[in-house]
Design a protein around this motif. Structure first.
Motif, mmCIF file in Angstrom:
data_model
loop_
_atom_site.group_PDB
_atom_site.id
_atom_site.type_symbol
_atom_site.label_atom_id
_atom_site.label_comp_id
_atom_site.label_asym_id
_atom_site.label_seq_id
_atom_site.Cartn_x
_atom_site.Cartn_y
_atom_site.Cartn_z
ATOM 1 N N ARG A 308 10.480 -57.425 -57.199
ATOM 2 C CA ARG A 308 11.208 -58.558 -57.751
ATOM 3 C C ARG A 308 11.924 -58.143 -59.039
ATOM 4 O O ARG A 308 11.508 -57.188 -59.707
ATOM 5 N N PRO A 309 12.978 -58.842 -59.396
ATOM 6 C CA PRO A 309 13.704 -58.510 -60.628
ATOM 7 C C PRO A 309 12.854 -58.775 -61.868
ATOM 8 O O PRO A 309 11.916 -59.575 -61.849
ATOM 9 N N HIS A 310 13.206 -58.085 -62.934
ATOM 10 C CA HIS A 310 12.511 -58.289 -64.198
ATOM 11 C C HIS A 310 12.737 -59.725 -64.674
ATOM 12 O O HIS A 310 13.843 -60.254 -64.617
ATOM 13 N N GLY A 311 11.668 -60.340 -65.130
ATOM 14 C CA GLY A 311 11.769 -61.699 -65.638
ATOM 15 C C GLY A 311 11.357 -62.761 -64.642
ATOM 16 O O GLY A 311 11.226 -63.937 -65.005
ATOM 17 N N PHE A 312 11.181 -62.383 -63.381
ATOM 18 C CA PHE A 312 10.737 -63.323 -62.353
ATOM 19 C C PHE A 312 9.246 -63.146 -62.106
ATOM 20 O O PHE A 312 8.748 -62.021 -62.020
ATOM 21 N N THR A 313 8.552 -64.262 -61.959
ATOM 22 C CA THR A 313 7.195 -64.198 -61.425
ATOM 23 C C THR A 313 7.298 -64.114 -59.910
ATOM 24 O O THR A 313 8.353 -64.370 -59.322
ATOM 25 N N SER A 314 6.197 -63.757 -59.283
ATOM 26 C CA SER A 314 6.204 -63.656 -57.821
ATOM 27 C C SER A 314 6.589 -64.978 -57.180
ATOM 28 O O SER A 314 7.437 -65.036 -56.279
ATOM 29 N N ASP A 315 5.985 -66.060 -57.646
ATOM 30 C CA ASP A 315 6.264 -67.370 -57.058
ATOM 31 C C ASP A 315 7.710 -67.787 -57.282
ATOM 32 O O ASP A 315 8.357 -68.341 -56.380
ATOM 33 N N ALA A 316 8.230 -67.498 -58.466
ATOM 34 C CA ALA A 316 9.612 -67.889 -58.760
ATOM 35 C C ALA A 316 10.602 -67.116 -57.893
ATOM 36 O O ALA A 316 11.581 -67.683 -57.382
ATOM 37 N N TRP A 317 10.365 -65.818 -57.733
ATOM 38 C CA TRP A 317 11.277 -65.007 -56.912
ATOM 39 C C TRP A 317 11.181 -65.394 -55.438
ATOM 40 O O TRP A 317 12.194 -65.441 -54.731
ATOM 41 N N LEU A 318 9.979 -65.697 -54.965
ATOM 42 C CA LEU A 318 9.832 -66.142 -53.586
ATOM 43 C C LEU A 318 10.552 -67.464 -53.354
ATOM 44 O O LEU A 318 11.185 -67.672 -52.308
ATOM 45 N N ALA A 319 10.473 -68.363 -54.328
ATOM 46 C CA ALA A 319 11.178 -69.643 -54.197
ATOM 47 C C ALA A 319 12.692 -69.444 -54.232
ATOM 48 O O ALA A 319 13.439 -70.118 -53.513
ATOM 49 N N HIS A 320 13.152 -68.506 -55.056
ATOM 50 C CA HIS A 320 14.588 -68.262 -55.195
ATOM 51 C C HIS A 320 15.182 -67.637 -53.933
ATOM 52 O O HIS A 320 16.365 -67.848 -53.631
#
Length: 658
Positions: A308-320
């Motif tokens: 995932r990109p820097h600054g994203f949590t796992s949950d946030a990147w999965l949602a995005h």
């Protein structure tokens, strides 16, 4: 402990079962030799088999090489090691003892070199073993003076032969070497690659077939009708008012060309689902919870969460990226579903796609299709405006043609406008469809080639990494030997025994629950989790110690110890089932029958050129099963009298050199 194959297994609890997580067979020609190969090639393969822990096959290869004239001190040295490797004197037949005696007499006929000295030391060790009260100091000095490779080879392959005081004298050195080599060559970071499944080849979604042929076939008639109708309308307009018609004609032509130009762009932007956040591939309800598709989606979730990109949590990147993952998962499941493969073989591609999505986000191109859609809005506006100008100009031309005209000119003008409108619309639709399909096919072909090339590069990169990381057979066998040495040492120290206290010993290596397994073609199975079962035979009875080993880091768990007299072992039975494997059943007078899984079935994993019986024998030999079966069956049959016939004072028939 319950798994899926229903096989009986004895480990942490009796009658537990084994669950096979993965199997892989590496393509390798190292253990194969053509029947017409030269004696030198057969000898080379035999030595490799010996180093890789397959002495039974090594004996065949080296014996065949000698029979065809390839002989010498080096060849004889490896032949003797192959004859004695993983065996005790009880395992040698009378014929094999005679052949060893004959070889010992040949030593004096060879020219002096390091291999002749190693051969002489080997026979001197055998002579010490078979002569009661022999002095071991001189032969141990000779052994220490050998070059390292011959010295280590003798210690390794004569491990079961060397017993009693001689083994005591050598044990500290053997143990020290095992401690050095046990975690050598970056073992903890490389073992996983041996069991990693071969990655399946790269694939990408092929372009859809073009539908332009039918549109092209219908286009000429409509073009002719449009040309005739347009020419008639402008002719009538020129007759009525040449000045007005000359103005209207270029305006109509300009508007028509503009509409055609931007209309192609507009209609040409119809695209197949891809890596976008707005257009996920439709999910087929019939496969929504199907096993392979479900595992593919889980794998996408896993790799997107860790890549995932820097600054994203796992949950946030999965949602995005929820719709991006859905689109890609549907694509991969559709591309590989018919191959009937495990998802592990396509994990490399899923990992690459997750990294690609992360990289595209970092450089701002993850959602670049949104910008294309904004550009297509301007294209649509220009197309509609041009069509509006064209329509107004056509109506103006019609008005010019009928102004002041007498019958039948208005009727002809009306028919010309009607024909031009219908045929123009039909012509434009067919022409746009042809151009749209041509553009779409060109674009999708380019995307397909770009995607396939990028994925092929990623596949080759991963395959190369596996090839570089994967341990060799020699490394795997060396680590396994070191683990067994360490295990034996801990057992001896726990029971406060020395090698002088032992009549003999044997160690049985079997698959543990929930293992992965792999092998090279023609070689034995190797496992990610083992059960080591050590039998120490002393004057007082049998000490049995078992433990599960994680081969990656050599950690162990679930140790069990049993002690019983010779006469307590009432029955030993070996059960072979082609669909299940080998089971060893021990029956004691004071307990229930114990089933020990020795080897799983492997016929379904063999190549057409492999002999199932031969591979089975290789696996049993590599696991120490043949030697263990012989010992346990003999004790079950003879009880205490087995010691009288096989104890250390009964080696005279084994006399080879002296």
């Amino acid at each position: 402990m319950s798994h899926n194959d229903g096989a009986a297994y004895s480990s942490a609890a009796y009658n537990s079962t084994i669950g096979i997580q993965a199997e892989v067979v590496h393509d390798s020609t190292i253990n194969f030799v053509h029947p017409d190969a030269s004696p030198q090639e057969k000898y080379r393969v035999g030595v490799q088999l010996l180093e890789d822990g397959v002495p039974s096959r090594a004996r065949e290869m080296i014996t065949d090489a000698i029979a065809h004239g390839h002989d010498g001190t080096k060849v004889r040295f490896h032949w003797v090691l192959a004859m004695l490797s993983a065996r005790t004197h009880h395992d040698l037949s009378t014929e094999e003892v005679q052949r060893l005696r004959y070889a010992s007499r040949l030593v004096q006929n060879y020219a002096e070199d390091e291999w002749k000295e190693a051969l002489r030391v080997t026979f001197d060790l055998l002579a010490v073993l078979s002569t009661a009260g022999s002095e071991t100091g001189p032969v141990l000095k000779q052994l220490q003076d050998l070059p390292r490779r011959q010295h280590d080879a003798i210690l390794r392959h004569l491990d079961l032969m060397l017993t009693g005081g001689l083994k005591d004298d050598l044990w500290a050195e053997t143990l020290g070497q095992a401690r050095v080599e046990r975690f050598g060559n970056n073992r903890g970071q490389r073992v996983w690659a041996y069991f990693a499944p071969a990655p399946i080849g790269a694939r990408a979604v092929r372009p859809r077939p073009s539908t332009a042929a039918a549109a092209k076939a219908a286009l000429p008639v409509r073009v002719v009708l449009f040309a005739i109708s347009s020419a008639l309308l402008w002719t009538l307009a020129l007759i009525s008012d040449p000045t007005q018609a000359i103005v209207e004609l270029p305006v109509a032509l300009g508007a028509g060309l503009t509409a055609a130009r931007f209309g192609v762009r507009w209609r040409g932007q119809v695209r197949r689902p891809g890596l976008t956040a707005e257009a996920p591939a439709p999910r087929d309800p019939a496969f929504a919870e199907e096993g392979f598709t479900k595992r593919v989606r889980h794998s996408f979730d896993h790799y997107f969460s860790v890549r995932r990109p820097h600054g994203f949590t796992s949950d946030a990147w999965l949602a995005h990226t929820v719709q991006i993952r859905s689109s890609l998962a549907a694509e991969i499941a559709d591309l590989y579903r018919e191959s009937r493969i495990s998802v592990e073989r396509v994990d490399w591609l899923i990992r690459y796609l997750a990294e690609d999505a992360r990289n595209r986000y970092n450089n701002g191109t993850l959602l670049d299709q949104q910008h294309q859609d904004q550009a297509s809005g301007r294209t649509k506006a220009l197309t509609v405006a041009a069509l509006g100008v064209l329509g107004v100009t056509a109506l103006a031309a019609f008005a010019t043609a009928v102004t002041g005209a007498t019958q039948p000119r208005p009727l002809w003008a009306f028919l010309a406008v009607l024909g031009a409108a219908w045929s123009g619309h039909a012509t434009a639709s067919r022409w746009l469809e042809v151009r749209r399909e041509e553009h779409r096919l060109d674009r999708e072909n380019q995307e397909y080639l770009e995607q396939l090339t990028a994925r092929q590069v990623a596949h080759q990169r991963w395959q190369s990494f596996l090839d570089e990381t994967r341990p060799s057979e020699l490394e795997m066998e060396t680590w396994l030997t070191c683990d067994k040495t360490s295990f034996v040492d801990e057992a001896l120290r726990h029971h406060r025994l020395t090698w002088r206290d032992l009549i003999t010993h044997t160690i049985l290596v079997a698959p543990a629950p929930s293992y992965k397994r792999g092998r090279v073609r023609g070689g034995p199975w190797r496992y990610s989790h083992y059960v080591f079962r050590l039998f120490l035979f002393t004057q007082d009875g049998i000490r049995e110690i078992s433990s599960e080993f994680n081969f990656s880091d050599a950690t162990r768990r679930n140790e069990q110890r049993n002690n019983y007299r010779f006469d307590a072992l009432t029955s030993v039975q070996v059960t072979e089932n082609a669909d299940v494997g080998y089971d060893l059943e021990l029956v004691l007078t004071n307990g229930p029958a114990r089933k020990i899984r020795v080897k799983d079935a492997d016929a379904h994993q063999l190549a057409p050129t492999e002999n199932s019986q031969e591979i089975s024998e290789i696996n049993l030999s590599a696991a120490g099963s043949t030697h263990t079966f012989r010992l346990l069956e003999g004790i079950a049959a003879d009880g205490k009298s087995w010691i009288e016939r096989h104890g250390p004072d009964n080696l005279a028939p084994f006399q080879i050199a002296g």
